[in-house]
Every structure is written in structure tokens, then in C-alpha cells.
Write a protein that holds these residues in place. Structure first.
Motif, mmCIF file in Angstrom:
data_model
loop_
_atom_site.group_PDB
_atom_site.id
_atom_site.type_symbol
_atom_site.label_atom_id
_atom_site.label_comp_id
_atom_site.label_asym_id
_atom_site.label_seq_id
_atom_site.Cartn_x
_atom_site.Cartn_y
_atom_site.Cartn_z
ATOM 1 N N LEU A 325 -6.798 -3.271 -10.273
ATOM 2 C CA LEU A 325 -6.066 -2.158 -9.661
ATOM 3 C C LEU A 325 -6.101 -0.923 -10.548
ATOM 4 C CD1 LEU A 325 -2.919 -3.943 -8.174
ATOM 5 C CD2 LEU A 325 -4.626 -2.642 -6.898
ATOM 6 N N LEU A 329 -7.666 2.771 -9.634
ATOM 7 C CA LEU A 329 -6.849 3.988 -9.624
ATOM 8 C C LEU A 329 -7.394 5.092 -10.528
ATOM 9 C CD1 LEU A 329 -3.245 2.456 -9.560
ATOM 10 C CD2 LEU A 329 -4.434 3.620 -7.690
ATOM 11 N N HIS A 598 -7.632 1.247 -0.168
ATOM 12 C CA HIS A 598 -6.800 0.407 0.710
ATOM 13 C C HIS A 598 -7.439 -0.964 0.916
ATOM 14 C CE1 HIS A 598 -6.228 -0.973 5.015
ATOM 15 N NE2 HIS A 598 -5.083 -1.257 4.444
ATOM 16 N N SER A 601 -7.565 -2.986 -2.572
ATOM 17 C CA SER A 601 -6.248 -3.345 -3.119
ATOM 18 C C SER A 601 -5.460 -4.206 -2.136
ATOM 19 C CB SER A 601 -5.441 -2.086 -3.449
ATOM 20 O OG SER A 601 -5.117 -1.370 -2.268
ATOM 21 N N LYS A 605 -0.065 1.133 0.051
ATOM 22 C CA LYS A 605 0.763 1.830 -0.948
ATOM 23 C C LYS A 605 -0.071 2.312 -2.132
ATOM 24 C CE LYS A 605 2.381 -1.869 -4.005
ATOM 25 N NZ LYS A 605 3.527 -2.591 -4.565
ATOM 26 N N TRP A 606 -1.099 1.533 -2.516
ATOM 27 C CA TRP A 606 -1.936 1.952 -3.642
ATOM 28 C C TRP A 606 -2.845 3.117 -3.249
ATOM 29 C CZ3 TRP A 606 -0.056 0.715 -7.959
ATOM 30 C CH2 TRP A 606 0.559 -0.527 -8.162
ATOM 31 N N PHE A 609 -0.552 6.075 -3.157
ATOM 32 C CA PHE A 609 -0.190 6.401 -4.549
ATOM 33 C C PHE A 609 -1.322 7.173 -5.228
ATOM 34 C CE2 PHE A 609 -0.268 5.156 -9.105
ATOM 35 C CZ PHE A 609 0.923 5.746 -9.501
#
Length: 634
Positions: A325, A329, A598, A601, A605-606, A609
């Protein structure tokens, strides 16, 4: 594959390297032993491909004498367990299952505790009996051999492989990997390795500009000439404006950067095909550990220089979910090839003397930001210990022109597909928003102003009595062009896109951006190349149709504020341009990247974010850079 009892042909690729190393391999004997024909190939040069296809056809048509099914002997006790499970599987009512996959293979996988096979046999009427028998046999074997059943089977498989190779393969121990070791002593050196990588990256970015400049200019010249030709042959009207200002101005503004994209991918392909990319991961491993990751995370990050979408998908190789993750990100900070046209356009226009350095600086800032964010996120969100990993360093290979061209062609084709897809649609949409409404109420009667200029110069020309007529005509033309430009600018500001741009201008003004720059950022959410096509459309409509067409770079250099406290000042100052480039580097990943986050993960929400924190960070960093730069007098 042998246990699955299916037809197999082995392509023994890179056979030329085996011969070069003077290793001895009797692949014909090995093929006879295992009942599988083996064909030596050299994929990079096309060697053995015809023979491979012919062998596949022969095997498919049952015309190959070598082909036979063999049983790998797993020893008396394991074979007994296989037979007991097979006895249940081979009944007539389990035929729908064993017709697809051999019962021997299913039995072996059950003994190896492969949970995927449990799902495959779930519909069997004897499911519970099969599982109970398999569990009982696993307990029996583990009690007898004092080891796990999957380890026992793996060891016996490796024993089979070892025995087969002992009879057929003899490596030349004297020349093995000597060349690779000598080169690695330089490229993976703890002191020299990192500066060599930095130097290589700098050469790559400088070449992207310097080598790409000539073909880029040729394409740009062709686009301009085509635009002028369309202007001459098409009748006045909305279609002409759409074609010239919208499609040619938007798509043509982006297509000129194709050479730069191809050069970038030439270098990336060179790094991958030579084996140098693996060395880069090796030398970066220690640095990656300091930010809470390891070298395996660097592979998707370096892939991000090509495209963030496959780079995010490549994080599947990272076993630890937190590390995966975190890598996802920070991946958008790697400047993908979609951002390259924006960089090339603005750096070439505003920083012509420092093009390679500025491009390198942007990529370096992206890497630095990824490191800082990774450290922060690791301490706040993704806490946990790192697991070491062993990475294979393949031997160095001379890349073939064919493989490099194929790689470049694939990426070039993807770029061109975008031209006919998202960029074309965005260009037409931006043009329409800037073209309508047509009935704009102007603050000045521009036709009256033009008439005044014509009357004034008519008197001057009469008084001059033929003297300096050319100079006066040129002056008159310049004044009329200025009035026409003011009229176009006012129309643009009162168009739908102008209204949209003006609504967001108060938010972006502290960053040094005008409304056109803001609109380009908004459309860049779809794909970063659209930033360039939007600027191309916005500035193409400011062009006087009767004058010679100037390049988009020249228009950006000449663009000035027409209103407000900055009236007459240039919009694209070095400071404002650098801030804009920083914003493009950091803000909102494109829609495809958000979708990839999306998917990988498994949670929206990620993805949301990533959108929020990158855009917020872009605004804060751009604000600080512009305001501090202003205070320091840049």
C-alpha cells in the motif's frame, strides 16, 4: 506439467548463451527421458522459432515419437498415498473433474496442502471423503518422515530434476559469470554505483531534450503547415474553427512530443534488456530500507517513469500488505511519460538554456518527495518490520535492436491511441467551451476602434505623399492586430471555459497561475497530456488567423496579463513556470491511476486518500515555493 499429464513442448531459450559459455547440454536425451521434446531457440534473434512451431504442430497431431507420459516416482509411501486418494477421484461420478485435470495431479496437490484444489473439487459428491482421506495420508506421511508433506514432495521433485541434469548437463566452471562479476564490481559498488546511476539518469533526461529536439521541430513544422493549409482551403465557419483551433491546436500540440517519449523509453528498455535495472534495484536496496521499504518496492517505482498504472499493478510482487500500500501511494510521485510533454513544453519555452538540468531536477524532486512521504507514512500509518529478500542478478546481455524497437513501438502506439481517444475528446470539449456562447457583450465596440485606426492612418498616408508608406501600413496592421487580440481575449474570458477559469482563479492566484493555467490543470485530471492539449487550444484561438502561425512555446513566452495589478507583466515567469511544473508533478493522479489504486488496494478509501493528499501537498508546496520565491525577488 508432467504430473498434470498434458502435452508439452519446451522452448530452450537463450541457447546462444549456453553455447557461448561452452556448457554441454544433451537436450535430446533429456527430452527422451521426460517424454517432452526440447527445441533450442534464440528468441531475441528469431532462431529456432520455425522449428519450435513445427514441433508444436507434430505434437498436437500425435506425430512425435518422443512424446510419452511418465510418472515421477515419489517413493513407496507417497505413491501409496497418491493411489488411495486417486481411488476415490477416479470413480465415474467424479469424471467431470478428472476429465479437466488428471487425478494424479489433484492427489499430489492435496498432499501438498494446496487450498486452491479444495475449491476445484468442491462440487464433487465425494468432497468430504476426499478431504478426510488426504488429511489422513498427510498425517501418516508427516509422522513417518518427520517433515511436512509439501516439503517431502518438493525434495523428491528436485531429486528427479537433479538426476536428469546430472546425466545430460555439464557446465563450464571456468568461464561462468566472470564477465558479469567484473562489471558488477563497478556498477554495484557501494561508493561508485549510486553516482553512476545518477549520471545515467542525467544523460537520459538530457538526451530526451537534445536528441528529441530535431524530430520534434520537424513534426511541429508539419503541424503548423497543415494548420495553415486547412485555413486556406476551408470556408469560414464553426467547422473550420473546430478543426484548426480545437483538433489541430489540441492534438497537434501533444503529438509533437512523440520523439521525446520514444527516446525516454529507449533508455528504459536499454536499462531493462542489459540487466542494469536489476543492479539499480540492488544498489537502492539499502536506501529503501532507510525509508521503511526494501529493494523490491523500487521495481514498481522505477516502472512509474514509464506509466504509473502498470507500476501500481507491479506491486503485486510485494508480499507485505503495508509495504504494498505504501509503494502504491508514493508511486504517483514518479514522473510518468504522460507528464513529459508538459515538462518538455514549459521547460523548452521558459528555461531553454537549462533544459536537461531542469528535467532532471523535476524527476529528482519526485523521487525526493516519495522518500519523505514514505518515511512519514511508515511512522504514522504503515508501521511494521521489514522482511529481507534475495534478488537474482541476471547476467549482462547485449540488447537487440529488435527488442528495443518493439518496446518503443508499443509505448509509441499507446501514446498515439491517446491522441485519438481522451486527448481528441478533451480538445474538442475545451474548444467548444471556449467557442460558445457567440453573442458575448463586449466592454468596448472593437469594430468602432478598428474604424478609428483605419481613418487615422488613412489621413497619415495621405499626408505622407508616398513617403514611408510601408512603415505606416505596418504600424496600422499592428494596432489592428492588438485590438483583435483584445477582442479575442475578452471573448475567451466571457466564454464558458473563461467563466470556469475565472471561478477557480482566486484559489490558484496565490500560486502564480492565471485562469488558463487553472483550466489546463483541471482537464489534466483525465490524463496529464491533456494539460498540453488544453493550452494548445486556449492559445491557438488567440492566434490571428491572418498572421503566420507561431509555435505554442512562443505564445507561452509572449503571454501577458491583460488586466489587474499585473497588467503588461508576463504570465510565464521562471518562478511561476517552475511552480506550475511542481504542481503538475505532485497533484491529482490521472483517472486511470486512481482506478488502478482502487483495484490493487481493494478499497476506494485509498484511491480517494491518494487524490486528496497529493492535491493538498501540491497546493501547499507550490504556495510556499511561489511566495518565498517572490519575497526573495525571483
Amino acid at each position: 506439467l508432467i504430473d498434470m499429464d498434458i502435452k508439452v513442448v519446451i522452448a530452450l531459450n537463450m541457447y546462444d548463451e549456453l553455447q557461448k559459455n561452452k556448457d554441454e547440454f544433451d537436450f535430446i536425451s533429456l527430452g527422451k527421458m521426460i517424454g517432452i521434446p526440447i527445441i533450442p531457440t534464440v528468441g531475441a534473434k528469431g532462431g529456432g522459432i520455425r522449428e519450435l512451431f513445427n514441433k508444436i504442430i507434430n505434437v498436437y497431431n500425435d506425430r512425435e515419437p518422443i512424446v510419452r507420459h511418465i510418472h515421477i516416482n515419489y517413493g513407496k509411501e507417497i505413491e501409496k498415498s497418491i493411489e488411495r486418494i486417486q481411488a476415490i477421484l477416479k470413480t465415474e461420478r467424479n469424471f467431470p473433474i478428472t476429465d479437466k485435470i488428471s487425478s494424479r495431479f489433484l492427489a499430489l496437490k492435496l498432499l501438498e496442502k494446496d487450498k486452491r484444489i479444495n475449491k476445484f473439487i468442491l462440487n464433487s459428491p465425494d468432497y468430504n471423503h476426499i478431504i478426510e482421506t488426504a488429511d489422513a495420508e498427510i498425517r501418516r506421511l508427516e509422522n513417518e518422515f518427520r517433515d511436512t508433506s509439501d516439503t517431502l514432495i518438493a525434495e523428491l521433485r528436485y531429486g528427479f530434476i537433479s538426476g536428469a541434469l546430472k546425466e545430460t548437463f555439464r557446465p563450464n566452471v571456468f568461464t561462468k559469470r566472470k564477465t558479469t562479476e567484473i562489471i558488477d564490481s563497478f556498477f554495484t559498488h557501494k561508493l561508485i554505483g549510486f553516482p553512476v546511476f545518477i549520471l545515467f539518469m542525467f544523460i537520459m533526461f538530457s538526451s530526451t531534450f537534445n536528441l528529441g529536439e530535431y524530430p520534434m521541430n520537424w513534426i511541429e513544422f508539419g503541424v503548423e503547415k497543415f494548420s495553415m493549409l486547412m485555413h486556406q482551403i476551408l470556408p469560414e465557419g464553426s467547422f473550420k474553427d473546430l478543426l484548426i483551433d480545437g483538433i489541430i491546436g489540441g492534438v497537434g500540440g501533444v503529438i509533437v512530443f512523440l520523439p521525446n517519449i520514444l527516446i525516454l523509453f529507449f533508455f528504459i528498455s536499454l536499462m531493462e534488456d542489459t540487466g542494469y535495472m536489476a543492479r539499480v534495484v540492488f544498489i537502492m536496496d539499502k536506501l529503501m530500507h532507510k525509508i521503511g521499504l526494501h529493494g523490491k518496492s523500487f521495481i514498481p517505482l522505477i516502472m512509474g517513469f514509464g506509466c504509473n498504472v502498470p507500476a501500481i499493478m507491479a506491486t503485486r510482487t510485494i508480499e507485505n500488505r503495508n509495504n504494498r500500500l505504501l509503494t502504491i501511494l508514493i508511486n504517483p510521485f514518479m514522473s510518468c511519460s504522460a507528464r513529459l510533454p508538459v515538462y518538455v513544453l514549459l521547460i523548452g519555452a521558459i528555461f531553454p538554456d537549462f533544459r536537461g538540468t531542469m528535467l532532471f531536477l523535476l524527476y529528482f524532486i519526485g523521487i525526493l518527495l516519495a522518500i519523505v512521504v514514505a518515511v512519514v507514512f511508515k511512522k504514522l500509518i504503515f508501521k511494521g518490520e521489514e522482511a529481507p529478500f534475495v534478488m537474482e542478478l541476471p547476467p549482462y546481455r547485449m540488447p537487440t535492436l529488435k527488442s528495443i524497437i518493439r518496446h518503443m513501438w508499443f509505448k509509441g502506439a499507446q501514446y498515439l491511441k491517446k491522441m485519438g481517444g481522451v486527448i481528441l475528446i478533451a480538445s474538442i470539449l475545451i474548444w467548444a467551451l471556449g467557442y460558445f456562447p457567440r453573442n458575448v457583450e463586449y466592454s468596448v465596440d472593437y469594430n468602432k476602434e478598428i474604424s478609428k485606426v483605419e481613418s487615422r492612418y488613412k489621413e497619415k498616408l495621405a499626408e505622407s505623399k508616398g513617403e514611408s508608406n510601408l512603415a505606416l501600413s505596418a504600424e496600422k496592421e499592428n494596432e489592428i492586430q492588438k485590438i483583435l487580440l483584445d477582442r479575442r481575449s475578452e471573448h475567451h474570458e466571457n466564454s464558458y471555459i473563461g467563466i470556469l477559469g475565472k471561478s477557480i482563479e482566486p484559489v490558484i492566484r496565490p500560486l502564480g497561475f492565471d485562469w488558463k493555467m487553472g483550466v489546463a490543470l483541471a482537464t489534466g485530471i483525465a490524463a496529464k497530456e491533456v494539460v498540453v492539449s488544453t493550452l494548445g487550444v486556449l492559445y491557438h484561438t488567440d492566434e490571428n488567423n491572418e498572421s503566420s502561425i507561431t509555435t505554442l512555446s512562443e505564445k507561452l513566452q509572449q503571454e501577458k496579463y491583460t488586466k489587474g495589478t499585473k497588467k503588461g507583466e508576463k504570465v510565464y515567469t521562471p518562478l511561476a513556470t517552475f511552480t506550475y511544473l511542481l504542481f503538475v508533478l505532485i497533484y491529482f493522479p490521472c483517472v486511470a491511476v486512481v482506478a488502478a489504486i482502487h483495484k490493487e488496494s481493494g478499497n476506494w478509501k485509498w484511491a480517494l486518500f491518494a487524490v486528496g493528499y497529493t492535491t493538498g501537498l501540491a497546493y501547499i508546496i507550490s504556495l510556499v515555493v511561489y511566495q518565498v520565491g517572490n519575497l526573495l525577488g525571483f
